[in-house]
Scaffold this motif. Structure first.
Motif, PDB file in Angstrom:
ATOM      1  N   TYR A   1      -5.769  13.030 146.903  1.00  0.00           N
ATOM      2  CA  TYR A   1      -6.497  13.474 145.765  1.00  0.00           C
ATOM      3  C   TYR A   1      -7.950  13.068 145.768  1.00  0.00           C
ATOM      4  O   TYR A   1      -8.832  13.872 145.596  1.00  0.00           O
TER       5      TYR A   1
ATOM      6  N   SER B   1       0.587  24.582 150.529  1.00  0.00           N
ATOM      7  CA  SER B   1       1.782  24.809 149.981  1.00  0.00           C
ATOM      8  C   SER B   1       2.527  23.365 150.041  1.00  0.00           C
ATOM      9  O   SER B   1       3.294  23.042 149.339  1.00  0.00           O
ATOM     10  N   LYS B   2       2.136  22.373 150.875  1.00  0.00           N
ATOM     11  CA  LYS B   2       2.793  21.159 150.897  1.00  0.00           C
ATOM     12  C   LYS B   2       1.954  19.920 150.572  1.00  0.00           C
ATOM     13  O   LYS B   2       2.864  18.887 150.578  1.00  0.00           O
ATOM     14  N   ASN B   3       0.838  19.906 150.471  1.00  0.00           N
ATOM     15  CA  ASN B   3      -0.023  18.959 150.287  1.00  0.00           C
ATOM     16  C   ASN B   3      -0.403  18.891 148.683  1.00  0.00           C
ATOM     17  O   ASN B   3      -1.159  19.446 148.296  1.00  0.00           O
ATOM     18  N   ASN B   4       0.532  17.908 147.947  1.00  0.00           N
ATOM     19  CA  ASN B   4       0.265  17.686 146.623  1.00  0.00           C
ATOM     20  C   ASN B   4      -1.221  17.460 146.017  1.00  0.00           C
ATOM     21  O   ASN B   4      -1.578  17.766 145.004  1.00  0.00           O
TER      22      ASN B   4
ATOM     23  N   GLN C   1      -3.212  20.637 146.176  1.00  0.00           N
ATOM     24  CA  GLN C   1      -2.801  21.222 145.049  1.00  0.00           C
ATOM     25  C   GLN C   1      -3.546  20.752 143.773  1.00  0.00           C
ATOM     26  O   GLN C   1      -4.000  21.610 143.033  1.00  0.00           O
ATOM     27  N   LYS C   2      -3.273  19.381 143.530  1.00  0.00           N
ATOM     28  CA  LYS C   2      -3.842  19.159 142.150  1.00  0.00           C
ATOM     29  C   LYS C   2      -5.486  18.959 142.159  1.00  0.00           C
ATOM     30  O   LYS C   2      -5.907  19.478 141.176  1.00  0.00           O
TER      31      LYS C   2
ATOM     32  N   SER D   1      -6.146  22.647 141.486  1.00  0.00           N
ATOM     33  CA  SER D   1      -5.760  22.804 139.953  1.00  0.00           C
ATOM     34  C   SER D   1      -6.873  22.333 139.241  1.00  0.00           C
ATOM     35  O   SER D   1      -7.531  22.873 138.074  1.00  0.00           O
TER      36      SER D   1
ATOM     37  N   PHE E   1       1.955  29.092 144.304  1.00  0.00           N
ATOM     38  CA  PHE E   1       1.051  27.744 143.840  1.00  0.00           C
ATOM     39  C   PHE E   1       0.004  28.565 143.200  1.00  0.00           C
ATOM     40  O   PHE E   1      -0.335  28.100 142.047  1.00  0.00           O
TER      41      PHE E   1
END
Length: 186
Positions: free
Chosen positions: A44, A68-71, A74-75, A78, A122
């Motif tokens: 992140y 779709s797989k890497n948090n 995604q964070k 967001s 997502f």
């Protein structure tokens, strides 16, 4: 300095992402596009630092698997969206959204086709909502309809007087050879 808004571009393969980033940067003669490549270890802090410090980057390419797989990715997306920094999401090769329903086990297209819907799910969950743009050169009318359903586009507006703030979708069908069309990054 206030960071400029960014457009997330989802592409099915790393090779295609690298090619498109290189071409955009060559055409603009500056680095306005980048690919969130890194392995699964992309964290992140690295992602946010890259996206916020590189204010000239306007197009951020990512594969559906990474999204779709890497948090961490995604964070970061967001948080950028919460900050008002995500302008659009372009789903390149959008026919992959429906390939996930049609592709047979063992197909080389199956893996990235399966990740497209997860990545879109997502992004559709972001608040405030993001605006989607879908591109494909290989879709039949039935495929285009299915793509619009997957992306939850509203009724199609066929008028060339398109208001981007309108909730309706807009469909523009062009011939395959489009040398006269140029995308500008401002």
């Amino acid at each position: 300095m206030t960071p400029k808004t960014k457009t997330i571009v989802i592409v099915p393969t790393k090779a295609l992402a690298r090619n498109q980033v290189e071409r955009v940067n060559q055409q603009t003669q500056r680095e306005v596009a980048s690919f969130l490549e890194g392995g699964d270890g992309l964290n992140y802090n690295q992602t946010m630092s890259f996206l916020l410090q590189n204010t000239e980057i306007r197009l951020v390419y990512v594969t559906p698997e990474k999204l779709s797989k890497n948090n961490a990715v995604q964070k970061a997306i967001s948080v950028l969206n919460d900050m008002g920094q995500i302008l659009n999401v372009v789903v390149d090769e959008a026919h992959n959204l429906i390939l996930s329903d049609e592709t047979e086990e063992g197909s080389s297209h199956l893996q990235h086709a399966r990740e497209y819907p997860r990545a879109i799910e997502f992004l559709q969950g972001l608040n405030p909502p993001v605006r989607f743009i879908a591109t494909t050169a290989t879709a039949t009318q039935a495929a285009r309809t299915a793509i619009k359903e997957k992306l939850k586009f509203g009724p199609t507006n066929s008028s060339l007087k398109f208001n981007p703030r309108d909730s309706k979708s807009f469909e523009l069908i062009l011939p395959i050879y489009r040398e006269n069309i140029e995308i500008q990054v401002r």
